[in-house]
Design a protein around this motif. Structure first.
Motif, PDB file in Angstrom:
ATOM      1  N   LYS A   5      43.641 -47.453  15.004  1.00 40.84           N
ATOM      2  CA  LYS A   5      44.005 -48.644  15.787  1.00 40.84           C
ATOM      3  C   LYS A   5      44.219 -49.792  14.820  1.00 40.84           C
ATOM      4  N   LEU A  13      53.734 -66.239  19.721  1.00 38.53           N
ATOM      5  CA  LEU A  13      54.868 -65.363  20.034  1.00 38.53           C
ATOM      6  C   LEU A  13      55.950 -66.063  20.848  1.00 38.53           C
ATOM      7  N   GLN A  19      58.916 -63.178  17.442  1.00 39.66           N
ATOM      8  CA  GLN A  19      59.295 -62.136  18.385  1.00 39.66           C
ATOM      9  C   GLN A  19      59.976 -60.979  17.642  1.00 39.66           C
ATOM     10  N   THR A  39      48.349 -53.174  18.385  1.00 40.15           N
ATOM     11  CA  THR A  39      48.245 -54.190  19.436  1.00 40.15           C
ATOM     12  C   THR A  39      48.518 -55.541  18.793  1.00 40.15           C
ATOM     13  N   PHE A  41      48.282 -59.551  18.961  1.00 45.42           N
ATOM     14  CA  PHE A  41      47.538 -60.643  19.589  1.00 45.42           C
ATOM     15  C   PHE A  41      48.253 -61.959  19.351  1.00 45.42           C
ATOM     16  N   ASP A  42      48.466 -62.692  20.440  1.00 45.31           N
ATOM     17  CA  ASP A  42      49.171 -63.972  20.373  1.00 45.31           C
ATOM     18  C   ASP A  42      48.163 -65.091  20.107  1.00 45.31           C
ATOM     19  N   GLN A  51      40.972 -66.726  15.094  1.00 44.16           N
ATOM     20  CA  GLN A  51      39.666 -66.272  14.599  1.00 44.16           C
ATOM     21  C   GLN A  51      38.914 -65.526  15.704  1.00 44.16           C
ATOM     22  N   GLU A  52      39.034 -66.021  16.900  1.00 45.47           N
ATOM     23  CA  GLU A  52      38.359 -65.358  18.016  1.00 45.47           C
ATOM     24  C   GLU A  52      38.963 -63.986  18.284  1.00 45.47           C
ATOM     25  N   GLN A  53      40.264 -63.878  18.079  1.00 43.23           N
ATOM     26  CA  GLN A  53      40.887 -62.563  18.255  1.00 43.23           C
ATOM     27  C   GLN A  53      40.414 -61.585  17.177  1.00 43.23           C
ATOM     28  N   GLU A  55      37.397 -61.667  16.070  1.00 40.91           N
ATOM     29  CA  GLU A  55      36.085 -61.258  16.597  1.00 40.91           C
ATOM     30  C   GLU A  55      36.268 -60.141  17.632  1.00 40.91           C
ATOM     31  N   THR A  56      37.255 -60.304  18.471  1.00 39.07           N
ATOM     32  CA  THR A  56      37.514 -59.286  19.497  1.00 39.07           C
ATOM     33  C   THR A  56      37.887 -57.952  18.864  1.00 39.07           C
ATOM     34  N   ILE A  58      37.146 -56.889  15.908  1.00 43.48           N
ATOM     35  CA  ILE A  58      35.979 -56.320  15.230  1.00 43.48           C
ATOM     36  C   ILE A  58      35.082 -55.636  16.253  1.00 43.48           C
ATOM     37  N   THR A  59      34.869 -56.310  17.365  1.00 43.00           N
ATOM     38  CA  THR A  59      34.050 -55.734  18.433  1.00 43.00           C
ATOM     39  C   THR A  59      34.575 -54.367  18.853  1.00 43.00           C
ATOM     40  N   GLN A  60      35.882 -54.260  18.913  1.00 39.37           N
ATOM     41  CA  GLN A  60      36.478 -53.027  19.399  1.00 39.37           C
ATOM     42  C   GLN A  60      36.710 -51.999  18.304  1.00 39.37           C
ATOM     43  N   GLU A  85      32.900 -56.595   7.814  1.00 42.08           N
ATOM     44  CA  GLU A  85      32.744 -55.368   8.587  1.00 42.08           C
ATOM     45  C   GLU A  85      33.468 -54.201   7.936  1.00 42.08           C
TER      46      GLU A  85
END
Ligand code: ATP
Ligand code: ATP
Ligand code: MG
Ligand code: MG
Lengths: 306, 493, 331, 331
Positions: A5, A13, A19, A39, A41-42, A51-53, A55-56, A58-60, A85
């Motif tokens: 992944k 975007l 695009q 995937t 991320f916009d 930065q938060e994306q 984190e997301t 990494i979580t996944q 990580e």
């Protein structure tokens, strides 16, 4: 094993350039063949959202990340988070001021800034007045393209920059700006340096609206968006094509390689750009060359956009 | 003689070009109730709000206990021992009764933490002492206009001020509640406080006041002791000319039923309302506050859902689902809360008068401004609305004149049945008489008037028949012949 | 009125209160439940931490905004103040020689104080213009939105301020017992605001100034001062948020905070606070901010394509409030 | 009252009215006078045409916004609707084979009709959500802001729709007797709106529904329908503005119109329309929109550096409204 992944965090975007970048990623042969899952991320033009994306992702448990930050200084922490990580991060299009980046595929903005300004200056014979329409002040692309603009301008000491202002990459804003400048400097402006194509296109519309001849102005932009290609074809401007597709696909090849050490690059770009050798995917930096859009290559480029 | 609690001389105030007050003069002695009288727009409220520091003055002198004072804001007046019940109710809707009463001086402890328990307890004690049946914890927005008025009274009293200004404190009240207020006023008087009392109900003034001052057109006209003046002469001072009788009633009811209501239920608690109203009749609804009178009217006018019962108008069954349908059916409704459901305060007089007649005053979409202007002018004359021009915002009108604007709007619709919810609320004696005359003419010309009133005098003076409500049910229907103050009060309580 | 109806009334009031308090909470719970089933990662400890961290900055702004909106005002300048405070305080805490000011890096506390002062000052200017000069809040703070952004660019010379000291970054990246600092700070701000609005005299004055300014004034409340204060609070919290943002991302960007005002106002309004003042709770704002963050997080987790995300996000938030409204009516 | 004081009254009342009507106009005149002295090109025919053209799009949006704000609402979605209507209508009027839809280019009128329908539809959805489902306008239209932007990107695949036909572009680049079409359209919209708000029945209903919705309802006005209509008007005008923008710039961009709502609301509020509804005039909005355009134009003409521009612009607009307010008080 599972298909790897790979996440791509891009700053936004909403504009055509990213695009094209994102579409190229989805059209990468490895994605098409199902060798990897990507995937996009916009980042919604916000460093924190990006930065938060991270984190997301990494979580996944994403296996690798391709990163197009909004600003050179805005992504280091995000890269660090992933590096902590053990997730490799590959830069594309815009640099990150971080030594944790596994590799970077991009094009040198200073160079494009130099090239476009050089074109304008050559057209006006290194004399007369020019204006510069800038990107959002403080963004690295704006800073670097300006640096390139200024490098070229330094070679023409007789050229005066009569106006320099941001239009935030926006065609509509640039159009308004140019309308006002044309009023304030009637008959004085010979060259228009737009730091991207959108703004150069806005300037062209302003010139037309003022009832002037576009051919009396030397106008240049950067990126090679579709409208700009059409304008080049019409003889209205010059553009420097930034090959976003190559930046995207190159980064993806590198990312897959990092996850699957025996992977061989599948993107056609490595053949298209002999100046940018694969080198076993081991380099830290890959520089996708800029392509000046000319009447000779514009049709072929437009063909690619279909 | 000791210094007066309050002595005011030559107070002046203009709004734009409008002279609201040209010579306000007033003296208040300790231990007395002093009535401030005057017609609508005489400048009473302007005078009182200036005394309270709510508005600036243009000139004049105010002395408190003999010392000249200059209140820049209401808190200065509060500090000087003056509190006010304003004419226009001004609740903070999302707050509780207790919070409203103690607004700005909540009992507080550590770090300014409010002691809610004490506050609620004190507020409830205060309300109970006044015999006001309101829970201190209920929210202001859940209260009726009358209850809001009671809270304002409780609040003004809670300051323990030496001077208490009451600007039409009873205009929204029924007589039972007013009696509680008068009892409280007596206690205050006995404690040596001074009360400035404004009311258009003259009987109240003769009942509780010791002295009076009259303003007319913004200027002092005269003052004296109540004992030295008759009702007639006071009215003459207020109105500026003699007024022979206060009620005018020349209609004769017919037997023809225009509105027939059977077993109507509404709002969940108003039950089994049955009555009929006739051509040429003035039918009054009487009851204590909260007895459900307004609820019945709202149902008739299509403002609340059908919960059973039938309504027939001129023999046709009707069930209006919106005010629009009710208007088209020939009804008009002067609501009791003129600020909440009556006026568009930001609109001008003309717009407010024409509001329910937009279709008639336009051709296609185009408003006919001539027609609008004529209509407004007609109503301004008919009701004697005191305004510099019909293009002035209604927020700049005195309370009584605002009420007349609402009346004007509904008369303009040429209704067949008029629903009036406290139509003379805040209206001066002279104008009241005009309204009675208009009601009477309207009925005499074949219209039907159904009126809610809490003023016994008004009901006795005007009604042909009276429906009395108690707790959401009809407790009796009286003919004019059977009418007396005692029977009304008996049926209502 | 009998005792019986009194009881009935109390029950009614409680039901209304419940719906008002918990209507939007139910929407939030609903969204969370759906996301839990839709994505295996949603209800993991780590993701919850993520969501909370992602709520923090908007949440802090929204709390300041709650004060302002309660007084019938609005503060459009918070996004720009985020950037200005971030850049100024960061310039005192950077190890970069070009972006810092002489002597930097200073101790982190000093830098943080400077950022706070910048925010408070911006809020104070807003407050004076609104309360003293009676300029509509929308115009006054729109002016500040523009001006503070310009000042940010001027101050920083248009470039980011990078390389912040670890001490400074602690407020963005540190944690207390595993709870990230931004969340800790947000929680602290929330509880203080909760206390102030529900328990303190100042809180009553805020509600009164918004609910009925005339009544507040007649009750002796200095409405102008209350209004001034709420803008100062909003500005100060925007300053705080700006510093947390800089500390989290590691550098203060001149472009930081663009359009943050919209999300902050949205959190407040979704949380049930009325734009016409006087009605609302800071708990509602918390839920509103959480709802926004959860929706963003959930859509990212599920990898919904960006264009669809925007459509869905718009629809979801409206739907949540519709649910809330339906409950209100029913009660 | 004597005839004399009556006259006095009238004079005073007129003065008040003058200040209310023309206070901000004086600010505009002042700014214009200063700019005339500061820059030789400001007061040239050509520049005046520029300013008017630059006012047109924001002006059209602001006129729609005036209707909405008069009913106590707000429409944050106009910027996104600009983009959506632009992209949809342009896809019917492009000669590009990739960006157009089958059969394009269609006649310009058909394309324009399509754009208008898109705008009206978006407005209708806003209106229904606000009036029927009682969702606060801020939330409803914020949802639409997000959703319409997403739909725009989806519809156009994230790419601009270029190469518009000359017929279509006429509304952006054509002129009538030297007056650019955007200005002509703006003027037409303005005069229609002026008539509707001041002379029509619907106008009366708008003011009443905003001034006191309860009273309006009791007086037989269908307040919900009025509310629905104002969002439809705002949406339709946003659609119109979006098409003019596309026609002006020569292609419909997916990121067109971002943040346009702020300028539109600013024009309305600067023009004296109250965000709490019921009070305001479309002439004020015109002046507000002109003021914004003039300030932008003037600063560009004088070549003020962009950092300073933002600071000055913010300050100037606040100052103009402050002047206006001071006049109000004085009178
Ligand atoms: N804010 C205002 N703007 C303009 N005119 C005003 C304003 N307030 C009061 N007026 C005018 O001042 C005059 C006096 O009004 P005021 O409210 O003092 O009368 P009042 O004696 O209290 O009448 P009422 O018995 O009807 O309450 C009226 O003509 C009114 O139109
Ligand atoms: N049994 C009851 N159940 C529920 N609510 C009640 C009950 N009795 C009274 N109320 C409340 O009291 C109010 C009734 O006030 P309403 O305005 O109808 O009374 P009214 O007869 O018109 O008297 P007034 O107009 O003088 O207040 C309603 O709003 C309702 O909330
Ligand atoms: Mg009065
Ligand atoms: Mg009633």
């Amino acid at each position: 094993a599972d298909t790897p992944k790979i996440g791509a965090a891009v700053y936004g975007l909403n504009a055509e350039f990213m695009q094209i970048w994102a579409a190229a990623l989805e059209n990468h042969p490895a994605v098409k063949e199902g060798k990897v899952e990507v995937t996009v991320f916009d980042g919604r033009y916000d460093a924190l959202v990006q930065q938060e994306q991270f984190e997301t992702m990494i979580t996944q448990g994403y296996d690798a990340i391709i990163f197009v930050p909004i600003d050179i200084e805005a992504g280091a922490t995000a890269v660090q988070l992933a590096a902590d990580e053990g997730i490799p991060v590959f830069g594309s299009n815009t640099r990150v001021n971080s030594d944790q980046l596994t590799a970077y595929v991009g094009s040198d903005d200073v160079q494009s800034g130099y090239m476009e300004a050089k074109y304008v200056l050559d057209q006006i014979g290194c004399t007369g007045n020019v204006v510069i329409i800038e990107g959002p002040i403080g963004q690295s692309a704006q800073i670097q393209r300006l640096e390139g603009n200024q490098k070229a301008l330094a070679e023409c000491p007789d050229v005066k920059v009569v106006e320099q202002q941001t239009a935030n990459w926006s065609r509509a804003e640039a159009q308004t700006l140019m309308e006002n400048w044309l009023t304030a400097h009637p008959g004085e402006i010979a060259g228009i340096i737009g730091q991207n194509d959108e703004m150069a296109l806005g300037a062209i519309e302003a010139v037309k609206a003022a009832g002037l001849n576009v051919s009396d102005f030397a106008i240049a932009g950067i990126d090679g968006v579709t409208d700009a290609l059409l304008a080049v074809k019409a003889g209205d401007m010059a553009s420097i094509l930034q090959d976003g597709a190559a930046q995207a696909q190159g980064a993806l090849d590198l990312a897959i390689k990092a996850v699957q050490p025996d992977y061989e690059p599948m993107s056609p770009i490595w053949e298209a750009y002999p100046d940018m050798p694969w080198n076993g995917g081991a380099d830290a930096e890959y520089s996708v060359p800029w392509t000046p859009v000319t009447l000779d290559n514009v049709d072929a480029l437009l063909e690619l956009r279909q | 003689m000791a210094d007066a609690l309050l002595e005011v001389n030559g107070l002046r105030k203009q709004f734009g070009g409008v002279v609201a007050l040209s010579n306000g003069r007033f003296v208040l002695q300790p231990g007395s109730v002093h009535a401030l009288c005057g017609g609508n727009g005489a400048g009473k409220s302007t005078f009182l709000t200036i005394v309270m520091g709510i508005q600036d003055r243009d000139g004049g002198v105010i002395r408190r206990n003999g010392k000249e004072v200059h209140f820049e804001k209401p808190s200065d007046a509060l500090d000087a021992g003056i509190s006010i019940i304003e004419q226009e109710l001004s609740p903070v809707p999302a707050m509780s009764v207790a919070e409203n009463i103690y607004l700005g001086r909540e009992p507080a402890g550590f770090l300014g933490r409010i002691d809610f328990a004490t506050m609620n307890k004190n507020a409830q004690a205060l309300l109970d002492e006044l015999h006001f049946d309101i829970s201190a914890k209920s929210l202001m927005m859940d209260l009726t206009v009358a209850e809001l008025q009671l809270v304002e009274i409780a609040k003004a009293l809670s300051y323990d001020a030496e001077v208490i200004i009451m600007d039409e404190p009873t205009s929204a009240l029924g007589e039972a509640e007013a009696d509680q207020l008068f009892a409280a006023i007596e206690r205050l008087k006995a404690a040596g406080k001074g009360i400035i009392y404004v009311s258009h109900r003259l009987s109240e003034i003769f009942r509780i006041a010791d002295s009076y001052t009259v303003f007319r057109d913004g200027a002092f006209v005269g003052d004296g002791a109540i004992a030295d003046v008759t009702r007639e002469s006071l009215i003459q001072m207020i109105v500026g000319r003699p007024l022979t009788e206060e009620f005018i009633k020349e209609n004769t009811p017919t037997e023809e039923v225009t509105l027939k209501v059977q077993d109507l239920n509404t709002r969940g608690w108003v039950r089994d309302i049955s009555f009929e109203a006739r051509r040429g009749e003035i039918l009054a609804f009487y009851g204590l506050m909260g007895s459900g009178r307004s609820e019945v009217f709202e149902r008739l006018f299509g403002m609340s859902p059908n919960e059973g019962g039938t309504i027939s108008l001129f023999g046709q069954a009707v069930d209006f689902a919106s005010p629009k349908q009710a208007i088209d059916g020939g009804l008009a409704f002067v609501t009791e809360d003129r600020k909440g459901t009556g006026l568009v305060l930001s609109g001008d007089v003309r717009a407010n008068i024409c509001l329910a007649q937009l279709e008639q005053l336009s051709r296609g979409q185009a408003m006919q401004s001539r027609l609008e202007a004529d209509a407004a002018q007609k109503m301004i004359e008919m009701f004697g609305i005191k305004t510099a021009s019909d293009r002035l915002e209604v927020s700049g009108l005195s309370g009584g004149n605002q009420q007349k604007v609402v009346l004007g709007r509904w008369f303009l619709t040429n209704p067949k049945v008029l629903l009036l919810d406290e139509p003379t609320r805040g209206v001066d004696v002279g104008a009241k008489r005009e309204i009675y005359r208009i009601m009477s003419d309207f009925a005499a010309a074949g219209g039907t008037v159904i009126m809610i009133s809490s003023e016994t005098d008004e009901v006795l003076g005007m009604a042909d028949r009276v429906v009395v409500l108690r707790d959401g049910r009809i407790s009796g229907t009286l003919d004019r012949a059977q009418l007396s103050a005692e029977t009304l009060v008996h049926l209502a309580a | 009125m009998t005792a019986q109806t009194d009881k009935q009334r109390d029950a009614r009031a409680m039901a209304t209160e419940f719906a008002q308090k918990y209507g939007i909470l139910l929407a939030l719970v609903l969204v969370c439940v759906i996301l839990t089933f839709a994505n295996e990662y949603f209800l993991t400890g780590r993701n919850i931490i993520n969501v909370l961290r992602q709520t923090a900055i908007n949440g802090i702004l929204a709390i300041g905004m709650t004060f302002v909106i309660l007084t019938r005002g609005i503060d459009l300048s918070v996004g720009s103040v985020v950037a200005l405070a971030g850049v100024v305080s960061a310039s005192l805490a950077t190890t970069s020689t070009t972006a810092g000011i002489a002597g930097a890096p200073y101790p982190a506390l000093l830098a943080l104080l400077a950022g706070l002062i910048v925010g408070v000052a911006a809020g104070w200017v807003n407050g004076i213009i609104v309360s003293r000069y009676r300029v509509p809040a929308f115009v006054a703070t729109l002016g500040m939105l523009s001006a503070a952004r310009g000042l940010t660019l001027l101050y920083a010379g248009g470039k980011p301020v990078p390389a912040l000291t670890d001490g400074y970054r602690y407020i963005g990246t540190g944690d207390i017992l595993g709870v990230p600092m931004p969340v800790v700070i947000f929680a602290a701000v929330f509880f203080v605001a909760l206390w102030v609005l529900s328990q303190s005299r100042f809180g009553r004055q805020v509600y009164a100034a918004g609910g009925n300014p005339h009544a507040a004034r007649v009750s002796g409340i200095n409405v102008n001062r209350v209004k001034l204060m709420v803008y100062v609070i909003s500005g100060g919290l925007a300053g705080l948020a700006g510093m947390i943002l800089a500390a989290r991302t590691g550098s203060a960007l001149t472009q930081a905070g663009i359009a943050y005002e919209l999300d902050a106002i949205a959190a407040v309004v979704i949380g049930g606070t009325s734009l016409s003042g006087g009605v609302g709770k800071v708990t509602g704002t918390l839920i509103g901010a959480l709802l926004i963050a959860v929706v963003n997080n959930g859509l990212d987790l599920m990898g919904v394509e960006s264009y669809y995300q925007q459509v869905i996000k718009g629809g979801l938030i409206v739907a949540a409030v519709m649910l809330d409204q339906a409950r209100h009516k029913q009660s």
